[in-house]
Design a protein around this motif. Structure first.
Motif, PDB file in Angstrom:
ATOM      1  N   PRO A  38     -39.289 -20.856 -24.881  1.00 41.00           N
ATOM      2  CA  PRO A  38     -38.938 -19.630 -25.590  1.00 41.00           C
ATOM      3  C   PRO A  38     -38.450 -18.498 -24.697  1.00 41.00           C
ATOM      4  O   PRO A  38     -38.462 -17.353 -25.109  1.00 41.00           O
ATOM      5  CB  PRO A  38     -40.236 -19.245 -26.282  1.00 41.00           C
ATOM      6  N   TYR A  39     -38.017 -18.780 -23.465  1.00 38.75           N
ATOM      7  CA  TYR A  39     -37.402 -17.799 -22.570  1.00 38.75           C
ATOM      8  C   TYR A  39     -38.299 -16.595 -22.292  1.00 38.75           C
ATOM      9  O   TYR A  39     -38.097 -15.511 -22.800  1.00 38.75           O
ATOM     10  CB  TYR A  39     -36.044 -17.339 -23.092  1.00 38.75           C
ATOM     11  N   ILE A  40     -39.282 -16.826 -21.476  1.00 39.10           N
ATOM     12  CA  ILE A  40     -40.178 -15.748 -21.051  1.00 39.10           C
ATOM     13  C   ILE A  40     -39.788 -15.363 -19.632  1.00 39.10           C
ATOM     14  O   ILE A  40     -39.793 -16.211 -18.735  1.00 39.10           O
ATOM     15  CB  ILE A  40     -41.651 -16.183 -21.104  1.00 39.10           C
ATOM     16  N   GLN A  41     -39.430 -14.105 -19.429  1.00 43.78           N
ATOM     17  CA  GLN A  41     -39.132 -13.607 -18.088  1.00 43.78           C
ATOM     18  C   GLN A  41     -40.448 -13.141 -17.481  1.00 43.78           C
ATOM     19  O   GLN A  41     -41.120 -12.267 -18.024  1.00 43.78           O
ATOM     20  CB  GLN A  41     -38.123 -12.474 -18.151  1.00 43.78           C
ATOM     21  N   TRP A  42     -40.789 -13.727 -16.336  1.00 38.92           N
ATOM     22  CA  TRP A  42     -42.065 -13.421 -15.694  1.00 38.92           C
ATOM     23  C   TRP A  42     -41.975 -13.707 -14.223  1.00 38.92           C
ATOM     24  O   TRP A  42     -41.438 -14.739 -13.845  1.00 38.92           O
ATOM     25  CB  TRP A  42     -43.168 -14.284 -16.315  1.00 38.92           C
ATOM     26  N   PRO A  43     -42.572 -12.862 -13.424  1.00 38.62           N
ATOM     27  CA  PRO A  43     -42.909 -11.462 -13.662  1.00 38.62           C
ATOM     28  C   PRO A  43     -41.671 -10.603 -13.430  1.00 38.62           C
ATOM     29  O   PRO A  43     -40.775 -10.987 -12.683  1.00 38.62           O
ATOM     30  CB  PRO A  43     -43.989 -11.169 -12.629  1.00 38.62           C
ATOM     31  N   ILE A  44     -41.655  -9.453 -14.062  1.00 41.02           N
ATOM     32  CA  ILE A  44     -40.489  -8.593 -13.955  1.00 41.02           C
ATOM     33  C   ILE A  44     -40.841  -7.244 -13.342  1.00 41.02           C
ATOM     34  O   ILE A  44     -41.964  -6.778 -13.430  1.00 41.02           O
ATOM     35  CB  ILE A  44     -39.794  -8.380 -15.316  1.00 41.02           C
ATOM     36  N   ALA A  88     -42.116 -22.742  -9.747  1.00 44.49           N
ATOM     37  CA  ALA A  88     -41.926 -23.746 -10.800  1.00 44.49           C
ATOM     38  C   ALA A  88     -42.276 -23.188 -12.172  1.00 44.49           C
ATOM     39  O   ALA A  88     -41.546 -23.395 -13.147  1.00 44.49           O
ATOM     40  CB  ALA A  88     -42.758 -24.989 -10.494  1.00 44.49           C
ATOM     41  N   VAL A  89     -43.388 -22.465 -12.269  1.00 41.10           N
ATOM     42  CA  VAL A  89     -43.785 -21.885 -13.555  1.00 41.10           C
ATOM     43  C   VAL A  89     -42.755 -20.847 -13.992  1.00 41.10           C
ATOM     44  O   VAL A  89     -42.326 -20.827 -15.153  1.00 41.10           O
ATOM     45  CB  VAL A  89     -45.204 -21.269 -13.471  1.00 41.10           C
ATOM     46  N   GLN A  90     -42.320 -19.997 -13.076  1.00 41.52           N
ATOM     47  CA  GLN A  90     -41.309 -18.988 -13.401  1.00 41.52           C
ATOM     48  C   GLN A  90     -40.037 -19.659 -13.910  1.00 41.52           C
ATOM     49  O   GLN A  90     -39.450 -19.242 -14.910  1.00 41.52           O
ATOM     50  CB  GLN A  90     -41.012 -18.141 -12.167  1.00 41.52           C
ATOM     51  N   GLY A  91     -39.590 -20.700 -13.239  1.00 40.98           N
ATOM     52  CA  GLY A  91     -38.383 -21.408 -13.648  1.00 40.98           C
ATOM     53  C   GLY A  91     -38.514 -22.053 -15.011  1.00 40.98           C
ATOM     54  O   GLY A  91     -37.584 -22.010 -15.823  1.00 40.98           O
ATOM     55  N   GLU A  92     -39.656 -22.649 -15.284  1.00 45.08           N
ATOM     56  CA  GLU A  92     -39.881 -23.271 -16.595  1.00 45.08           C
ATOM     57  C   GLU A  92     -39.896 -22.225 -17.702  1.00 45.08           C
ATOM     58  O   GLU A  92     -39.311 -22.431 -18.760  1.00 45.08           O
ATOM     59  CB  GLU A  92     -41.202 -24.045 -16.607  1.00 45.08           C
ATOM     60  N   ARG A 148     -53.795 -15.881 -13.036  1.00 48.16           N
ATOM     61  CA  ARG A 148     -54.153 -14.457 -13.168  1.00 48.16           C
ATOM     62  C   ARG A 148     -52.907 -13.602 -13.368  1.00 48.16           C
ATOM     63  O   ARG A 148     -52.893 -12.679 -14.179  1.00 48.16           O
ATOM     64  CB  ARG A 148     -54.923 -13.983 -11.927  1.00 48.16           C
ATOM     65  N   ASP A 149     -51.838 -13.914 -12.638  1.00 53.04           N
ATOM     66  CA  ASP A 149     -50.608 -13.123 -12.746  1.00 53.04           C
ATOM     67  C   ASP A 149     -49.870 -13.357 -14.055  1.00 53.04           C
ATOM     68  O   ASP A 149     -49.089 -12.512 -14.487  1.00 53.04           O
ATOM     69  CB  ASP A 149     -49.680 -13.415 -11.573  1.00 53.04           C
ATOM     70  N   LEU A 150     -50.093 -14.489 -14.700  1.00 53.83           N
ATOM     71  CA  LEU A 150     -49.401 -14.772 -15.965  1.00 53.83           C
ATOM     72  C   LEU A 150     -49.826 -13.832 -17.091  1.00 53.83           C
ATOM     73  O   LEU A 150     -49.197 -13.794 -18.139  1.00 53.83           O
ATOM     74  CB  LEU A 150     -49.608 -16.230 -16.372  1.00 53.83           C
ATOM     75  N   TYR A 151     -50.868 -13.055 -16.885  1.00 52.82           N
ATOM     76  CA  TYR A 151     -51.266 -12.042 -17.860  1.00 52.82           C
ATOM     77  C   TYR A 151     -50.394 -10.788 -17.748  1.00 52.82           C
ATOM     78  O   TYR A 151     -50.433  -9.926 -18.612  1.00 52.82           O
ATOM     79  CB  TYR A 151     -52.731 -11.629 -17.649  1.00 52.82           C
ATOM     80  N   CYS A 152     -49.632 -10.654 -16.670  1.00 58.77           N
ATOM     81  CA  CYS A 152     -48.959  -9.401 -16.342  1.00 58.77           C
ATOM     82  C   CYS A 152     -47.439  -9.528 -16.355  1.00 58.77           C
ATOM     83  O   CYS A 152     -46.895 -10.576 -16.013  1.00 58.77           O
ATOM     84  CB  CYS A 152     -49.357  -8.954 -14.932  1.00 58.77           C
ATOM     85  N   ARG A 153     -46.784  -8.437 -16.695  1.00 54.64           N
ATOM     86  CA  ARG A 153     -45.339  -8.254 -16.529  1.00 54.64           C
ATOM     87  C   ARG A 153     -44.486  -9.340 -17.156  1.00 54.64           C
ATOM     88  O   ARG A 153     -43.518  -9.811 -16.574  1.00 54.64           O
ATOM     89  CB  ARG A 153     -44.986  -8.107 -15.053  1.00 54.64           C
ATOM     90  N   LYS A 154     -44.832  -9.753 -18.362  1.00 55.92           N
ATOM     91  CA  LYS A 154     -44.029 -10.743 -19.086  1.00 55.92           C
ATOM     92  C   LYS A 154     -43.100 -10.029 -20.041  1.00 55.92           C
ATOM     93  O   LYS A 154     -43.441  -8.994 -20.617  1.00 55.92           O
ATOM     94  CB  LYS A 154     -44.923 -11.684 -19.907  1.00 55.92           C
ATOM     95  N   HIS A 155     -41.925 -10.607 -20.244  1.00 56.92           N
ATOM     96  CA  HIS A 155     -40.998 -10.104 -21.242  1.00 56.92           C
ATOM     97  C   HIS A 155     -40.448 -11.307 -21.995  1.00 56.92           C
ATOM     98  O   HIS A 155     -39.983 -12.264 -21.387  1.00 56.92           O
ATOM     99  CB  HIS A 155     -39.846  -9.328 -20.606  1.00 56.92           C
ATOM    100  N   GLY A 156     -40.533 -11.251 -23.300  1.00 58.93           N
ATOM    101  CA  GLY A 156     -40.023 -12.350 -24.115  1.00 58.93           C
ATOM    102  C   GLY A 156     -40.932 -12.588 -25.293  1.00 58.93           C
ATOM    103  O   GLY A 156     -41.655 -11.694 -25.738  1.00 58.93           O
TER     104      GLY A 156
END
Length: 157
Positions: free
Chosen positions: A117-123, A107-111, A37-45
């Motif tokens: 493709p370098y996705i910063q999440w969540p920010i 783990a997901v954040q680190g990956e 659910r949180d992976l829909y929010c606050r991503k940059h990349g």
């Protein structure tokens, strides 16, 4: 998707935000759902569509689980990159839901942040929020202010 050197007791493939686990360990399914659910929010990349992926959970006899996100059975539209997927270990069926959620979120954040493709999440502004357990609840913490931003699974933009 999983490493062939392990013999699993059982494996499951679940939707990005699962309603139930079809027999998979409940706290791990719930943790995957909260992170999903949180992976829909606050991503940059890059504009990868991670929400088209599915969770994989593989249980070993020891009670340890390998968890992963893999591309879903459908293809990305033309012009969009296909999510590559990944797996990680270190989740045990006896962990509390809060601890399992933090392990999976970390783990997901680190990956996502550590590999193309370098996705910063969540920010929060330009900072990565940190997954931690506070008072028995898995939350996102702002490392600069030490404020709790949201419970993991309830993050908004």
């Amino acid at each position: 998707m999983f490493w062939p050197i392990h013999e699993y007791v059982e494996e499951w493939r679940l939707p990005f935000v699962p309603d139930s686990g079809d027999g998979a360990p409940t706290q791990i399914v719930d943790a995957c759902g909260a992170v999903g659910r949180d992976l829909y929010c606050r991503k940059h990349g890059t504009d990868e569509h991670i929400e088209r992926s599915q969770w994989t959970i593989a249980l070993l006899e020891s009670g340890d689980c390998h968890v992963g996100l893999e591309p879903g059975p459908w293809h990305a539209p033309v012009g969009l990159e296909q999510f590559r997927g990944f797996t990680f270990g270190a989740v045990h069926i006896d962990q509390s839901i809060a601890d399992a959620t933090v392990v999976i979120a970390d783990a997901v954040q680190g990956e996502l942040a550590g590999y193309y493709p370098y996705i910063q999440w969540p920010i929060q502004e330009k900072r990565l929020l940190l997954p931690v357990v506070r008072d028995g609840t898995a939350v996102w913490r702002d490392p600069r202010t030490d404020l709790i931003i949201a419970e993991i699974g309830l993050l908004t933009d």
